[in-house]
Design a protein around this motif. Structure first.
Motif, PDB file in Angstrom:
ATOM      1  N   ILE A   1       0.845  -1.184   0.000  1.00 33.40           N
ATOM      2  CA  ILE A   1       0.000   0.000   0.000  1.00 33.40           C
ATOM      3  C   ILE A   1       0.889   1.246   0.000  1.00 33.40           C
ATOM      4  O   ILE A   1       1.724   1.430   0.894  1.00 33.40           O
ATOM      5  CB  ILE A   1      -0.933   0.019   1.224  1.00 33.40           C
ATOM      6  N   GLY A   2       0.726   2.080  -1.015  1.00 33.52           N
ATOM      7  CA  GLY A   2       1.494   3.313  -1.112  1.00 33.52           C
ATOM      8  C   GLY A   2       2.602   3.276  -2.131  1.00 33.52           C
ATOM      9  O   GLY A   2       3.116   4.326  -2.538  1.00 33.52           O
ATOM     10  N   SER A   3       3.013   2.087  -2.565  1.00 34.15           N
ATOM     11  CA  SER A   3       4.074   2.003  -3.567  1.00 34.15           C
ATOM     12  C   SER A   3       3.492   2.193  -4.961  1.00 34.15           C
ATOM     13  O   SER A   3       2.284   2.109  -5.169  1.00 34.15           O
ATOM     14  CB  SER A   3       4.790   0.653  -3.480  1.00 34.15           C
ATOM     15  N   GLY A   4       4.374   2.452  -5.928  1.00 35.76           N
ATOM     16  CA  GLY A   4       3.921   2.651  -7.286  1.00 35.76           C
ATOM     17  C   GLY A   4       3.465   1.355  -7.931  1.00 35.76           C
ATOM     18  O   GLY A   4       3.949   0.267  -7.589  1.00 35.76           O
ATOM     19  N   LEU A   5       2.526   1.463  -8.861  1.00 29.90           N
ATOM     20  CA  LEU A   5       2.128   0.297  -9.633  1.00 29.90           C
ATOM     21  C   LEU A   5       3.317  -0.180 -10.464  1.00 29.90           C
ATOM     22  O   LEU A   5       4.049   0.626 -11.048  1.00 29.90           O
ATOM     23  CB  LEU A   5       0.959   0.646 -10.551  1.00 29.90           C
ATOM     24  N   ILE A   6       3.498  -1.485 -10.522  1.00 31.30           N
ATOM     25  CA  ILE A   6       4.616  -2.076 -11.270  1.00 31.30           C
ATOM     26  C   ILE A   6       4.152  -2.318 -12.694  1.00 31.30           C
ATOM     27  O   ILE A   6       3.192  -3.055 -12.936  1.00 31.30           O
ATOM     28  CB  ILE A   6       5.078  -3.384 -10.620  1.00 31.30           C
ATOM     29  N   GLY A   7       4.838  -1.691 -13.625  1.00 30.36           N
ATOM     30  CA  GLY A   7       4.489  -1.846 -15.031  1.00 30.36           C
ATOM     31  C   GLY A   7       5.323  -2.917 -15.698  1.00 30.36           C
ATOM     32  O   GLY A   7       5.693  -3.923 -15.087  1.00 30.36           O
ATOM     33  N   SER A   8       5.659  -2.689 -16.961  1.00 30.37           N
ATOM     34  CA  SER A   8       6.406  -3.662 -17.761  1.00 30.37           C
ATOM     35  C   SER A   8       7.802  -3.143 -18.065  1.00 30.37           C
ATOM     36  O   SER A   8       8.030  -1.928 -18.144  1.00 30.37           O
ATOM     37  CB  SER A   8       5.676  -3.948 -19.072  1.00 30.37           C
ATOM     38  N   ILE A   9       8.736  -4.074 -18.223  1.00 31.00           N
ATOM     39  CA  ILE A   9      10.094  -3.747 -18.660  1.00 31.00           C
ATOM     40  C   ILE A   9      10.404  -4.603 -19.885  1.00 31.00           C
ATOM     41  O   ILE A   9      10.247  -5.826 -19.839  1.00 31.00           O
ATOM     42  CB  ILE A   9      11.137  -4.019 -17.564  1.00 31.00           C
ATOM     43  N   TYR A  10      10.817  -3.964 -20.942  1.00 32.75           N
ATOM     44  CA  TYR A  10      11.215  -4.656 -22.158  1.00 32.75           C
ATOM     45  C   TYR A  10      12.688  -4.338 -22.404  1.00 32.75           C
ATOM     46  O   TYR A  10      13.112  -3.179 -22.305  1.00 32.75           O
ATOM     47  CB  TYR A  10      10.375  -4.188 -23.345  1.00 32.75           C
ATOM     48  N   TYR A  11      13.469  -5.369 -22.757  1.00 34.51           N
ATOM     49  CA  TYR A  11      14.909  -5.138 -22.871  1.00 34.51           C
ATOM     50  C   TYR A  11      15.529  -6.033 -23.935  1.00 34.51           C
ATOM     51  O   TYR A  11      14.995  -7.090 -24.293  1.00 34.51           O
ATOM     52  CB  TYR A  11      15.597  -5.410 -21.532  1.00 34.51           C
ATOM     53  N   VAL A  12      16.667  -5.575 -24.432  1.00 31.50           N
ATOM     54  CA  VAL A  12      17.566  -6.396 -25.251  1.00 31.50           C
ATOM     55  C   VAL A  12      18.948  -6.257 -24.633  1.00 31.50           C
ATOM     56  O   VAL A  12      19.277  -5.225 -24.045  1.00 31.50           O
ATOM     57  CB  VAL A  12      17.590  -5.954 -26.735  1.00 31.50           C
TER      58      VAL A  12
END
Length: 916
Positions: free
Chosen positions: A899-910
């Protein structure tokens, strides 16, 4: 002279003739090269390492015949005979038949197969690092069974096992090459923010649960061991570059990159060195929830609005409009009103960064296994840390320096860990004091009250406003001229506040705390003809707290204190090595507490004609000492004053508070000084005050927390299936907890008179104190993992169950356990390292049940979530490179873990890795 010259020439020529050179290639059972395979002369310390193509050249003064041992993580060791000089060898290593054959060191402080380990252990080696689907090896640990990773920010992930976790996880220990990686002042591990370069990681081992019998007070709820590659066996230059983007609805799409390099070389059989460096940068996960903490479902029109990720609105007061206007009670009324806050995005820098460098010098004076090591490690990071508040950690630094002498039978090491908080600040106080720098609380609330009264009475308009209209008008007038983010006036005031270490006027926290640690271990097995494996060891630590009075009560200089301990362990194999007994015991002493003895007993049996079943049972007691903050904190966080309970801390914390006009008749002064001791000895319990029946309470000082842990386990290799299952039951005594008390500014709690008037007049202060719960706290759970190969594909699935007994009842009785773990978790993996030549892939899936998050920042329900990660990789042996493309949270279903932390999105990498 001619004779001497002849003798010298003969001896020199004989030396050259005695030089034996062997070349060869190491491949797997599919004929693919095995990079970095170790080639060692059996019985000696001479050796070399195969290159990326599996080729090696080994030279020695040894005269054939002799034997070479070839090994690599994930493969079964093999030994070959060398019978002549210039021999060319072709060596095939077979993949280890089971994950249970892998060697671990952490469980017993000595090498042993996972299959025979007396307790649960998880391992993440070179193969797993190469094939992880996460953007980093550290993130890949969350796919292990029984392991939780809570994502605090892009660069700060907190590892935990078996419940009881916050981002400030003081119950979990992390060792990097034997050094405790805990930030000394913060008391917890900052993930891999200032940890280890991915290129230098040889293996990661995780011991779930208590391990105090071998590792002391910090090893209470689990330990993570990171072991680096040594420069003797892993030589050469390696490098990687990763780039991609992070994607989050609140932050958009942003660039992400991670670059690292490692160089190692053995200059002779006596001296070797290595160095590594890495830097990661990206946009942190934005936290933008505006839920009203005080009144769920309400919006910013609520006069007492307190948004979750809105700061500065914690400052509120009860405005009695009738009393202020001299009107009869009930004419206009009263209301609790809060100041207007700022969104977190206006206060925090979301540019996440992690910079890590380490180096080591290795000296073997006799060319054998006796080795002297100096290791230095420095890390610098920028991140968001969520504790009692949300802290913008900018330029945080931590360094470690170690000297170690060791061989196969002992080690002695001494190291120092020091932190520097850099330009870190509290976002909540940044907002509060930026507001106050513009307009004092008194002026703001006065303007608010005057405008509200006028609007309700229709002054100047002749029309009486509704409550909603009057509150809107009052806030608009009080906020007239308010500092606006993005303007020079706001930035100038904000910069002054975050550079000020006094929380009455600023927001910066200063921390230069350090600790010094020395420990050693000796294995006596070789002295008693390997009759049993007997180990003895001990440790000593000194803390030096230095926050200049901004966190601890170290106003007059650094605070120091010490602790020490010693242990012994015996392991004995019986019945043709089918039965293994383990007995351990450790004594630890902190200067503030009585000594504590931690015993452990374990038994394991290898069963079956093919020795492919193993059952085990263990019981152990453990403990954890109160942290530096439990003992010596002295911090006003706005809604409470935190005071640690070390005996000599109670009188160090002295604070001045304002007294109401009504109360001044009793104090004779508009202010009064309160000593921290009052929070423990002259206070009312918060529950009794809220219930309308104030009861005086005398809070005991905090003592070490104790655990008794029982564990059963089963491991088996059934054909192509590997099974690893375990169950545990934990019982806690003296559970360390925090509770809040109300300290009256005058009178004695329980006097039945003056102190009650103080409560009625609002002349009291809320304190958070550190103590032990007398409640019975128990938790239990288990894990089961199954791994197999199907048509050459790796397939694994595991399930974790974690449960806290009477969790809701404990909360109802005011016991905050911070258990913070889902009851059910399921994880699955699927992949193949050689789908076709030089090409592999991997997929990981995780599902987590919903759970209740409880922490000092905020409480609430965390919904269930699912996450899918995947990667593909392609090797190009001709340029010694591996190319990889992948992503985490490919379903793009944003989720949060606290509660209070940022929403975790996506990470795309090469990524491109050279000479991995």
């Amino acid at each position: 002279m001619k004779k001497l010259f002849f003798v010298f020439t003969f001896l020199f020529g004989a030396t050259l003739i005695a030089q034996t050179t062997v070349t060869g290639k190491v491949v797997d059972q599919n004929g693919e090269p095995v990079p970095s395979a170790n080639v060692l002369l059996l019985g000696k310390e001479e050796g070399t390492v195969a290159d990326f193509d599996g080729n090696f050249t080994f030279s020695t003064s040894e005269t054939p015949p002799f034997k070479l041992k070839i090994s690599s993580i994930g493969y079964t060791d093999t030994t070959v005979d060398v019978t002549s000089n210039n021999e060319v060898l072709s060596i095939t290593l077979n993949e280890a038949s089971t994950l249970l054959d892998e060697i671990v060191i952490s469980a017993s402080r000595t090498p042993e197969r996972i299959f025979e380990s007396p307790v649960s252990v998880e391992r993440f080696g070179l193969k797993e690092i190469k094939n992880t689907t996460a953007e980093s090896f550290y993130g890949g640990l969350q796919n292990l069974k029984g392991v939780d990773i809570n994502t605090n920010s892009l660069t700060f992930q907190s590892v935990n096992t078996r419940g009881f976790a916050t981002f400030a996880n003081t119950r979990f220990l992390q060792l990097v090459d034997g050094m405790d990686n805990t930030a000394p002042g913060l008391n917890f591990v900052l993930g891999n923010l200032v940890g280890m370069n991915e290129l230098d990681v040889q293996s990661v081992e995780i011991l779930p649960g208590a391990s105090s019998a071998l590792y002391g007070a910090g090893a209470f709820n689990g330990i993570l061991f990171m072991r680096s590659k040594n420069p003797w066996d892993f030589q050469g230059i390696s490098a990687y570059v990763k780039t991609g983007l992070t994607s989050q609805e609140a932050a958009g799409d942003n660039n992400y990159y991670d670059v690292g390099i490692r160089a190692a070389h053995a200059f002779s059989d006596k001296f070797a060195a290595k160095v590594s460096f890495s830097i990661l940068e990206g946009e942190d996960w934005h936290a933008n929830r505006t839920d009203d903490i005080n009144n769920p479902g309400a919006d910013r029109t609520d006069p007492n609005y307190n948004g979750l990720n809105v700061y500065g609105d914690e400052v509120n007061t009860l405005l009695n409009f009738d009393a202020a206007a001299g009107l009869p009670t009930g004419t206009v009324g009263s209301a609790v009103v809060s100041r207007t806050g700022y969104n977190e995005a206006d206060l925090a820098n979301y540019n996440a960064q992690s910079v890590k460098a380490d180096w080591s010098l290795h000296y073997r004076p006799f060319g054998n296994d006796l080795e002297l090591i100096y290791n230095g490690r420095v890390g610098r990071g920028t991140t968001i840390y969520q504790g009692a508040s949300r802290y913008a950690v900018q330029g945080f630094k931590m360094q470690q320096h170690k000297l170690e002498l060791k061989n196969d039978n002992f080690f002695v090491r001494a190291y120092i860990v020091a932190e520097n908080s850099g330009d870190a600040y509290d976002t909540r106080f940044a907002a509060i004091n930026t507001n106050r720098a513009w307009k004092s609380d008194t002026q703001w609330f006065t303007e608010y009250a005057q405008t509200f009264i006028g609007a309700k009475l229709g002054v100047g308009t002749g029309v009486q406003a509704t409550d909603e209209q009057a509150h809107a008008a009052a806030r608009a007038v009080a906020d007239t001229g308010r500092l606006v983010p993005g303007t020079a006036a706001f930035q100038n005031a904000f910069n002054r506040v975050i550079a000020d270490g006094d929380l009455l006027t600023g927001a910066k926290f200063i921390d230069n705390t350090k600790f010094r640690h020395a420990n050693g271990n000796y294995n006596l097995a070789h002295l008693i003809d390997d009759w049993a494996d007997i180990q003895v060891g001990g440790s000593w630590r000194e803390y030096e707290l230095n926050s200049q009075g901004t966190i601890f009560t170290d106003f007059d200089g650094p605070i120091t204190y010490q602790e020490y301990g010693g242990y012994m362990q015996l392991q004995k194999k019986l019945m043709d090595d089918r039965l293994k007994l383990t007995l351990s015991g450790r004594y630890d002493k902190n200067e503030f507490f009585d000594g504590f003895f931690s015993p452990r007993a374990g038994i394991s049996a290898t069963l079956g004609e093919n020795r492919n079943h193993n059952v085990r049972a263990s019981v152990q007691q453990g403990f954890r000492n109160p942290t530096t903050q439990d003992l010596f904190i002295g911090l006003n966080i706005g809604n409470a004053v935190l005071v640690g309970s070390a005996p000599d801390n109670l009188d160090r914390d002295v604070r001045t508070f304002d007294v109401s006009e009504s109360g001044q008749a009793f104090t004779g002064s508009p202010t009064v000084d309160i000593v921290g001791r009052a929070a423990y000895e002259n206070a009312y319990s918060i529950g009794s005050v809220l219930a309308g029946n104030p009861t005086a309470v005398n809070t005991p000082l905090v003592q070490p927390e104790e655990i008794t842990a029982y564990e059963l386990g089963y491991r088996a290799q059934l054909g192509k299936f590997t099974i690893d299952a375990s169950g545990y039951y934990n019982s806690y005594d003296n559970f360390i907890s925090q509770t809040q008390t109300f300290v009256p500014l005058y009178g004695e709690a329980g006097d039945g008179g003056l102190s009650l008037l103080a409560l009625q007049n609002g002349d009291f202060e809320v304190y958070q104190v550190y103590t032990n719960s007398q409640e019975e706290i128990t938790s239990y759970g288990g894990t089961i993992g199954v791994d197999t190969k199907v048509a050459g594909f790796d397939l694994g699935v595991n399930y974790t169950y974690t449960f806290l007994e009477d969790a809701e009842g404990l909360r109802a009785r005011g016991i905050r356990t911070n258990f913070n773990s889902p009851e059910h978790k399921v994880k699955a993996s699927f992949g193949k390292t050689d789908l076709f030549k030089n090409f592999g892939f991997g997929v990981n899936y995780r599902w987590s049940d919903d759970f209740f998050w409880e922490a000092s920042f905020a409480d609430g329900d965390v919904p269930a979530y699912s996450v899918l990660d995947a990667q593909i990789n392609y090797s190009v042996p001709s340029i010694k490179s591996v190319f990889k493309a992948g992503g985490s949270n490919l379903l793009a279903d944003e989720y949060f873990q606290a509660i209070g932390s940022g929403l975790i999105g996506s990470i795309y990498y090469v990524s491109w890795t050279i000479n991995p």
